[in-house]
Design an enzyme around this catalytic site. Structure first.
Site, PDB file in Angstrom:
ATOM      1  N   HIS A   1      26.544 -89.396 -37.958  1.00  0.00           N
ATOM      2  CA  HIS A   1      27.032 -88.016 -37.927  1.00  0.00           C
ATOM      3  C   HIS A   1      27.433 -87.694 -39.359  1.00  0.00           C
ATOM      4  CE1 HIS A   1      29.471 -84.667 -35.982  1.00  0.00           C
ATOM      5  NE2 HIS A   1      29.970 -84.698 -37.214  1.00  0.00           N
TER       6      HIS A   1
ATOM      7  N   HIS B   1      28.261 -85.279 -42.602  1.00  0.00           N
ATOM      8  CA  HIS B   1      28.625 -84.028 -43.246  1.00  0.00           C
ATOM      9  C   HIS B   1      28.036 -84.059 -44.656  1.00  0.00           C
ATOM     10  CE1 HIS B   1      31.831 -82.526 -40.285  1.00  0.00           C
ATOM     11  NE2 HIS B   1      31.224 -83.562 -39.722  1.00  0.00           N
TER      12      HIS B   1
ATOM     13  N   CYS C   1      36.127 -80.912 -40.058  1.00  0.00           N
ATOM     14  CA  CYS C   1      37.287 -81.338 -39.270  1.00  0.00           C
ATOM     15  C   CYS C   1      38.514 -80.564 -39.718  1.00  0.00           C
ATOM     16  CB  CYS C   1      37.522 -82.846 -39.442  1.00  0.00           C
ATOM     17  SG  CYS C   1      38.976 -83.443 -38.559  1.00  0.00           S
TER      18      CYS C   1
ATOM     19  N   ASN D   1      28.781 -79.723 -41.684  1.00  0.00           N
ATOM     20  CA  ASN D   1      27.789 -80.648 -41.148  1.00  0.00           C
ATOM     21  C   ASN D   1      26.464 -80.537 -41.883  1.00  0.00           C
ATOM     22  OD1 ASN D   1      28.681 -82.074 -38.502  1.00  0.00           O
ATOM     23  ND2 ASN D   1      29.483 -80.001 -38.285  1.00  0.00           N
TER      24      ASN D   1
ATOM     25  N   ASP E   1      31.418 -78.992 -33.022  1.00  0.00           N
ATOM     26  CA  ASP E   1      31.901 -79.285 -34.370  1.00  0.00           C
ATOM     27  C   ASP E   1      31.741 -78.098 -35.308  1.00  0.00           C
ATOM     28  OD1 ASP E   1      32.953 -80.732 -36.435  1.00  0.00           O
ATOM     29  OD2 ASP E   1      31.252 -82.071 -36.685  1.00  0.00           O
TER      30      ASP E   1
END
Length: 288
Positions: free
Chosen positions: A202, A204, A236, A245, A12
């Protein structure tokens, strides 16, 4: 109270940087993460190299990471049946299948509606009964195209993953803008509907709220699995406005300050973040 952190910088993190990092340099980053005590790494995504050229060496990297499996779980992301087949063939420990809560993001990210993506993944998963799968829901809380995602919609998607036989599900704040209150409410709704499902987050990090969200989720909901990326890299490419992140070194420090054990050495994971910064600075730029 212990938690597990999966570092996703190799996947990522690098996929959102406009450079091509050599496979050897990715292995050096993996070495640094393992030395810091990271025991779960999401290393690649099996996606089209045309759309995400940073992941073009996915098969080669997984092959070279095989010796790590004695101590470290190596996972890979797949968004469709082709990705699942490639990941299983490559021999990853866990195949992370992901779909979006919103159809607009799904079309941008996976090229099909959320319903179509889930059906495609369901058929692929059914073909590998011995493979370990982890589910993931992108835009679980906020979509860049459709706005706030309701807990009801999130539960609907989670139920479809559960129907595939998925027993662990990560919920992603893809934009990084969801409030702590929204995340806790939505996670609570999924847990109430699917009490046997293991839930991870997850996160960000747009406004620094992700650290608060992680700690509150651990303390009040018992969430014990979190994704993060050293250096806070990532995002993304197909979600306009997505922030980076949650940084692994910041998450580790925050947890340790509040007596939450991670098993990760704070100084060494900070050094790993510095290594990634140097690698990115030296890597060749992608041609536009």
């Amino acid at each position: 109270m212990p938690v597990t952190i999966t570092d996703v910088v190799l996947r990522d993190g690098l996929q959102d940087e406009n450079v091509l990092v050599a496979t050897a340099d990715k292995l050096t980053i993996a070495d640094a993460l393992v030395a810091a005590g990271v025991r779960q790494i999401e290393a690649v995504s099996f996606v089209s190299p045309t759309r995400v050229p940073q992941m073009a060496d996915a098969d080669a990297l997984i092959a070279r990471l095989q010796p790590y499996r004695a101590t470290t779980q190596v996972s890979a992301l797949a968004l469709n049946a082709t990705g699942v087949h490639r990941a299983v063939a490559a021999g990853v420990d866990v195949v992370h299948i992901a779909a979006s809560a919103s159809s607009a993001h799904s079309r941008a990210n996976a090229g099909k509606s959320a319903a179509q993506a889930l059906e495609d993944l369901s058929q692929a998963v059914a073909g590998y009964p011995e493979q370990r799968f982890l589910g993931g829901i992108s835009t679980a809380f906020v979509c860049p195209f459709e706005g706030t995602v309701s807990p009801t919609r999130l539960v609907e998607v989670a139920e479809q993953f559960a129907a595939m036989g998925i027993r662990a599900l990560g919920l992603a704040d893809t934009l990084g803008t969801a409030t702590t209150e929204h995340v806790l409410t939505a996670v609570g709704a999924v847990r109430e509907a699917l009490p046997d499902l293991t839930i991870g987050l997850h996160l960000h990090n747009a406004d620094g709220q992700a650290l608060t969200t992680a700690l509150q989720a651990a303390r009040h909901l018992g969430i014990a699995h979190f994704d993060s990326a050293v250096g806070g890299y990532g995002g993304c490419p197909f979600a306009p406005g997505a922030h980076g992140n949650l940084a692994t070194e910041e998450l580790v420090a925050h947890f340790h300050r509040h007596d939450v054990e991670t098993g990760i050495d704070q100084a060494q994971v900070t050094a790993a973040a510095s290594l990634v910064k140097r690698v990115l600075a030296a890597a060749p730029q992608l041609s536009v």
